[in-house]
Design a protein around this motif. Structure first.
Motif, PDB file in Angstrom:
ATOM      1  N   UNK A  84      43.169 -42.626 -56.252  1.00  0.00           N
ATOM      2  CA  UNK A  84      43.673 -43.989 -56.347  1.00  0.00           C
ATOM      3  C   UNK A  84      45.157 -43.957 -56.698  1.00  0.00           C
ATOM      4  N   UNK A  85      45.946 -44.693 -55.935  1.00  0.00           N
ATOM      5  CA  UNK A  85      47.387 -44.707 -56.197  1.00  0.00           C
ATOM      6  C   UNK A  85      47.818 -46.091 -56.646  1.00  0.00           C
ATOM      7  N   UNK A 131      54.730 -37.380 -58.097  1.00  0.00           N
ATOM      8  CA  UNK A 131      55.177 -36.115 -57.488  1.00  0.00           C
ATOM      9  C   UNK A 131      54.063 -35.064 -57.436  1.00  0.00           C
ATOM     10  N   UNK A 132      53.067 -35.232 -58.287  1.00  0.00           N
ATOM     11  CA  UNK A 132      51.968 -34.262 -58.299  1.00  0.00           C
ATOM     12  C   UNK A 132      50.921 -34.555 -57.234  1.00  0.00           C
ATOM     13  N   UNK A 160      53.080 -40.662 -47.560  1.00  0.00           N
ATOM     14  CA  UNK A 160      52.918 -39.468 -48.391  1.00  0.00           C
ATOM     15  C   UNK A 160      51.461 -39.007 -48.426  1.00  0.00           C
ATOM     16  N   UNK A 161      50.554 -39.960 -48.541  1.00  0.00           N
ATOM     17  CA  UNK A 161      49.132 -39.631 -48.591  1.00  0.00           C
ATOM     18  C   UNK A 161      48.698 -38.914 -47.316  1.00  0.00           C
ATOM     19  N   UNK A 162      49.093 -39.477 -46.186  1.00  0.00           N
ATOM     20  CA  UNK A 162      48.689 -38.916 -44.897  1.00  0.00           C
ATOM     21  C   UNK A 162      49.287 -37.526 -44.720  1.00  0.00           C
TER      22      UNK A 162
END
Lengths: 205, 205
Positions: A84-85, A131-132, A160-162
């Motif tokens: 979850x972001x 960043x992690x 970023x997720x993809x």
DNA sequence: TAGATTGTTAATCGATTAACAATC
DNA sequence: TAGATTGTTAATCGATTAACAATC
């Protein structure tokens, strides 16, 4: 190719069948499940065709075997986690919601860029720095993500997720995400949903 | 009769057009909006037909007039409010979400049966006791409700809401509500949504 | 004018429902 | 058997897309 709506219904049937199992009966007819699911009996029989488990005209469907078939069809062989972001109000609510154990899918990690949240455990879930994120996704081989960041950040987060290997996104940000072929996005647009409800509430005197 | 999906799209177009307006352009072509909405240009032209406002082949659609038409079509003449029942984690998150002012529809009241919440203001919204609910709904002539109570309570809450005059329900509880003809229900089943995403994340290698 | 876009109908596509022989 | 339900195909329904004359 299995259709999107079918998968949603199978997921719903599974929950209803689990409830039903608690109530006692060993078997169920399509029309009984239909009443609970708000779906036609024919639709249900049709959906069950893809499971490879058949009922009998005499007893209907065995609840336990049906549950097994659905789970075998829907779930990954290994257990599967999500990330979850965006740990804002909504993000925290979802961590609590999916953390109850009822849910089949665990949120294994959360991300935010607020220093007050990073490296803390929120509703039982560890919150990492943004960043992690790629490393967490790769290490735990996560493929499913939930986006609960503010609208202006959502597309960048999705990218970023993809990039890190995510292939399915549940998007709560009120934006349509542009994603490459092969990435599945489900939008939960709550503002649109509420406006729709308000509109039809007005139609029906 | 206008279809459900059309209303959802119009609501989406309105948000996109509002954003666009902030960026400067006075007019827009269907294919430009299409790219933002993730919808075909033909679909958009078709949706606009019901608005009673026409674009021109030369300039496309005037953003301001289009917004007016959509608002005239979607919104009630008088402002319209909603009531939220169940001030748990998710309920609070929604109060915060819809309380930002961005949203067109205000949540005018909240209800819960937790004494710690009753008569307090949460995210700018007054929380009433459940027994006060019917009176609040009638007094403020509210027709739209959001259900965020636990699953076992949802049907009873829905019954009370409808009895009090609610005609549209946004349901976050993982249950299919049984409602009489003339009441509109939109289900936001987050567990089903997440399972769907996880399933398709797995399909797309 | 030439070119692009509009409003709108016709064609296509997909999903749901109805129907029914086979089955228990 | 008689009756109800199943699996599955055919028919229906609705929504999306393609197409195109009209327009600017």
């Amino acid at each position: 190719m299995v259709r999107e709506k079918t998968i949603g219904r199978l997921s719903l049937y599974r929950r209803l069948l689990t409830e039903l199992q608690g109530e006692g009966p060993k078997s169920v007819y399509s029309h009984q499940l239909a009443a609970r699911a708000g779906v036609s009996a024919a639709q249900i029989r049709r959906d069950f065709m893809i499971l490879g488990y058949s009922g009998s005209p005499a007893q209907g469907y065995e609840v336990a075997k049906l549950l097994d078939s659905i789970t075998h069809f829907l779930d990954a062989p290994e257990s599967q986690g999500a990330i979850l972001v965006g740990v804002g109000n909504l993000g925290r609510a979802l961590l609590a919601y999916f953390g109850t154990g009822r849910a089949r899918l665990r949120i294994e990690a959360a991300c935010d860029n607020d220093p007050k949240k990073i490296q803390r455990v929120i509703h039982g879930c560890h919150c990492y720095a943004m960043v992690e994120m790629p490393e967490v996704i790769r290490r735990q081989s996560i493929r499913t993500a939930i986006i609960t960041v503010p609208a202006p950040e959502a597309q960048a987060v999705a990218n970023d997720l993809i990039e890190a290997g995510i292939r399915g996104i549940l998007n709560f940000a009120p934006v349509r995400l542009h994603v490459p072929e092969g990435v599945f996005v489900e939008n939960m647009d709550m503002a649109v949903a509420l406006e729709k409800v308000a509109f039809f509430a007005r139609q029906h005197v």
